[in-house]
Design a protein around this motif. Structure first.
Motif, short mmCIF file in Angstrom:
data_model
loop_
_atom_site.label_atom_id
_atom_site.label_comp_id
_atom_site.label_asym_id
_atom_site.label_seq_id
_atom_site.Cartn_x
_atom_site.Cartn_y
_atom_site.Cartn_z
N LEU A 99 -37.36 -14.48 -5.91
CA LEU A 99 -36.62 -13.67 -6.86
C LEU A 99 -36.15 -14.56 -8.01
O LEU A 99 -35.70 -15.68 -7.79
CB LEU A 99 -35.39 -13.05 -6.21
N THR A 100 -36.26 -14.05 -9.21
CA THR A 100 -35.70 -14.75 -10.36
C THR A 100 -34.20 -14.45 -10.40
O THR A 100 -33.71 -13.59 -9.66
CB THR A 100 -36.35 -14.26 -11.66
N ALA A 101 -33.50 -15.10 -11.29
CA ALA A 101 -32.06 -14.80 -11.46
C ALA A 101 -31.90 -13.34 -11.86
O ALA A 101 -31.01 -12.64 -11.35
CB ALA A 101 -31.45 -15.73 -12.50
N GLY A 102 -32.76 -12.86 -12.73
CA GLY A 102 -32.71 -11.46 -13.15
C GLY A 102 -32.99 -10.51 -11.99
O GLY A 102 -32.40 -9.44 -11.89
N GLY A 103 -33.89 -10.92 -11.12
CA GLY A 103 -34.21 -10.11 -9.94
C GLY A 103 -33.03 -10.04 -8.99
O GLY A 103 -32.73 -8.97 -8.43
N ARG A 104 -32.35 -11.16 -8.81
CA ARG A 104 -31.16 -11.16 -7.93
C ARG A 104 -30.06 -10.29 -8.52
O ARG A 104 -29.39 -9.54 -7.81
CB ARG A 104 -30.67 -12.58 -7.71
N THR A 105 -29.88 -10.37 -9.82
CA THR A 105 -28.86 -9.55 -10.49
C THR A 105 -29.20 -8.07 -10.37
O THR A 105 -28.33 -7.25 -10.05
CB THR A 105 -28.75 -9.96 -11.98
N ALA A 106 -30.46 -7.72 -10.61
CA ALA A 106 -30.89 -6.32 -10.52
C ALA A 106 -30.73 -5.79 -9.09
O ALA A 106 -30.27 -4.66 -8.89
CB ALA A 106 -32.34 -6.19 -10.97
#
Length: 122
Positions: A99-106
């Motif tokens: 997961l990217t940082a954006g993926g974790r946030t989403a």
């Protein structure tokens, strides 16, 4: 305010300037359309528990075929939610997913919205 159709005197949350609906307050508006699909949600949930995971591990955990996982990962990668890294272990090719940082946030926001819809304030 403008009255909503089919309500008993309640007013709709509309912009008085042009009559368009304002952004919804219902928690469903916090759901992420990319993450929401059951297989993608399962993939993201699996990856959220680790820094990275091998393709085969995710495939087996989510119980899908290689082709289904590949298609869903491509969608998540295009959205910027998953990073795909290819390499070798010995002479065998391997693919890792993370997961990217954006993926974790989403994913976190999506889970918050699900809990809010279910009425769980925790």
């Amino acid at each position: 305010m403008t009255q909503a159709h089919g309500t008993s005197g309640a007013t709709a949350d509309v912009d008085p300037a042009d009559g368009t609906p304002r952004a919804g307050r219902h928690p469903r508006h916090g759901l992420d359309d990319v993450v929401h699909a059951p297989v993608r949600f399962s993939i993201v949930a699996t990856l959220a528990a680790a820094e990275k995971a091998e393709f085969a591990f995710v495939r087996d955990t989510v119980e899908v075929t290689d082709s289904v996982l590949s298609r869903q990962v491509a969608t998540l990668e295009k959205a910027g939610y998953v990073a795909v890294t290819k390499g070798y272990v010995g002479k065998r090719p391997r693919t890792w997913l993370a997961l990217t940082a954006g993926g974790r946030t989403a994913f976190a926001a999506h889970c918050r919205a699900l809990r809010a819809i279910a009425g769980d304030d925790a």
